[in-house]
Design a protein around this motif. Sequence first.
Motif, mmCIF file in Angstrom:
data_model
loop_
_atom_site.group_PDB
_atom_site.id
_atom_site.type_symbol
_atom_site.label_atom_id
_atom_site.label_comp_id
_atom_site.label_asym_id
_atom_site.label_seq_id
_atom_site.Cartn_x
_atom_site.Cartn_y
_atom_site.Cartn_z
ATOM 1 N N GLU A 1 0.843 -1.190 0.000
ATOM 2 C CA GLU A 1 0.000 0.000 0.000
ATOM 3 C C GLU A 1 0.888 1.254 0.000
ATOM 4 O OE1 GLU A 1 -2.256 0.400 3.550
ATOM 5 O OE2 GLU A 1 -3.226 2.267 2.937
ATOM 6 N N VAL A 2 0.582 2.152 -0.920
ATOM 7 C CA VAL A 2 1.327 3.407 -0.994
ATOM 8 C C VAL A 2 1.013 4.266 0.232
ATOM 9 C CG1 VAL A 2 1.592 5.569 -2.261
ATOM 10 C CG2 VAL A 2 1.372 3.400 -3.508
ATOM 11 N N GLN A 3 2.063 4.685 0.917
ATOM 12 C CA GLN A 3 1.888 5.599 2.052
ATOM 13 C C GLN A 3 2.844 6.774 1.895
ATOM 14 O OE1 GLN A 3 2.132 3.473 5.849
ATOM 15 N NE2 GLN A 3 -0.103 3.476 5.877
ATOM 16 N N LEU A 4 2.297 7.957 2.062
ATOM 17 C CA LEU A 4 3.073 9.190 2.005
ATOM 18 C C LEU A 4 2.683 10.030 3.218
ATOM 19 C CD1 LEU A 4 2.542 9.881 -1.791
ATOM 20 C CD2 LEU A 4 4.697 9.226 -0.729
ATOM 21 N N VAL A 5 3.672 10.348 4.042
ATOM 22 C CA VAL A 5 3.421 11.069 5.280
ATOM 23 C C VAL A 5 4.205 12.369 5.271
ATOM 24 C CG1 VAL A 5 3.539 11.002 7.775
ATOM 25 C CG2 VAL A 5 3.031 8.909 6.506
ATOM 26 N N GLU A 6 3.460 13.472 5.214
ATOM 27 C CA GLU A 6 4.078 14.798 5.177
ATOM 28 C C GLU A 6 4.299 15.322 6.596
ATOM 29 O OE1 GLU A 6 1.113 14.406 1.707
ATOM 30 O OE2 GLU A 6 1.090 14.030 3.866
ATOM 31 N N SER A 7 5.357 16.101 6.768
ATOM 32 C CA SER A 7 5.646 16.712 8.061
ATOM 33 C C SER A 7 6.468 17.967 7.859
ATOM 34 C CB SER A 7 6.391 15.732 8.966
ATOM 35 O OG SER A 7 7.643 15.392 8.397
ATOM 36 N N GLY A 8 6.613 18.739 8.924
ATOM 37 C CA GLY A 8 7.471 19.918 8.885
ATOM 38 C C GLY A 8 6.749 21.246 8.792
ATOM 39 N N GLY A 9 5.440 21.212 8.674
ATOM 40 C CA GLY A 9 4.692 22.454 8.587
ATOM 41 C C GLY A 9 4.642 23.171 9.924
ATOM 42 N N GLY A 10 4.056 24.366 9.913
ATOM 43 C CA GLY A 10 3.921 25.142 11.138
ATOM 44 C C GLY A 10 3.560 26.572 10.849
ATOM 45 N N LEU A 11 3.645 27.377 11.895
ATOM 46 C CA LEU A 11 3.374 28.807 11.794
ATOM 47 C C LEU A 11 4.698 29.547 11.658
ATOM 48 C CD1 LEU A 11 1.515 31.309 12.056
ATOM 49 C CD2 LEU A 11 1.805 31.110 14.544
ATOM 50 N N VAL A 12 4.799 30.394 10.655
ATOM 51 C CA VAL A 12 6.037 31.129 10.421
ATOM 52 C C VAL A 12 5.687 32.556 10.001
ATOM 53 C CG1 VAL A 12 6.175 30.341 8.017
ATOM 54 C CG2 VAL A 12 8.267 31.040 9.216
ATOM 55 N N GLN A 13 6.550 33.492 10.347
ATOM 56 C CA GLN A 13 6.330 34.877 9.952
ATOM 57 C C GLN A 13 6.694 35.090 8.489
ATOM 58 O OE1 GLN A 13 8.555 37.358 12.691
ATOM 59 N NE2 GLN A 13 6.917 37.292 14.211
ATOM 60 N N PRO A 14 6.111 36.085 7.848
ATOM 61 C CA PRO A 14 6.506 36.407 6.473
ATOM 62 C C PRO A 14 8.011 36.619 6.377
ATOM 63 C CG PRO A 14 4.528 37.602 7.049
ATOM 64 C CD PRO A 14 5.007 36.938 8.317
ATOM 65 N N GLY A 15 8.589 36.047 5.335
ATOM 66 C CA GLY A 15 10.030 36.107 5.158
ATOM 67 C C GLY A 15 10.778 34.940 5.764
ATOM 68 N N GLY A 16 10.072 34.129 6.524
ATOM 69 C CA GLY A 16 10.696 32.997 7.186
ATOM 70 C C GLY A 16 10.850 31.786 6.279
ATOM 71 N N SER A 17 11.351 30.709 6.874
ATOM 72 C CA SER A 17 11.624 29.479 6.123
ATOM 73 C C SER A 17 11.068 28.270 6.849
ATOM 74 C CB SER A 17 13.132 29.290 5.946
ATOM 75 O OG SER A 17 13.708 30.340 5.209
ATOM 76 N N LEU A 18 10.747 27.258 6.063
ATOM 77 C CA LEU A 18 10.360 25.948 6.577
ATOM 78 C C LEU A 18 10.895 24.888 5.628
ATOM 79 C CD1 LEU A 18 6.590 26.355 7.613
ATOM 80 C CD2 LEU A 18 8.510 25.905 9.150
ATOM 81 N N ARG A 19 11.111 23.700 6.170
ATOM 82 C CA ARG A 19 11.500 22.560 5.337
ATOM 83 C C ARG A 19 10.499 21.449 5.560
ATOM 84 N NH1 ARG A 19 16.380 18.201 5.797
ATOM 85 N NH2 ARG A 19 16.843 17.933 3.579
#
Length: 115
Positions: A1-19
Amino acid sequence: EVQLVESGGGLVQPGGSLRLSCAASGFDFSLYVMRWVRQAPGKGLEWVSDITVGGGSTSYADSVKGRFTISRDNAKNTLYLQMNSLKPEDTAVYYCQRMIDDGPSGQGTQVTVSS
């Protein structure tokens, strides 16, 4: 079974970064072109970026070009999306998927860009 689990999101200020990360299982990750898509509140799915099986070729939506970088680690069965210079309009749930699939199958990860 295909499983894809996303992570790393959140709240960030404009101009910020996330991975963001996407852990894949249930299929041979290294054989598939992979994709990030997103869905902003009240809107449909929007294509963000694709990456070829070896990672040698990438493509981006105009709205994220120059700010986002897609990459993959086939040894770890993981897809990434480095997001820099984030804007409020990047607020969305982000999903990964195989390009051949009709749409995402995972839960996604919420990214909120706000001051």
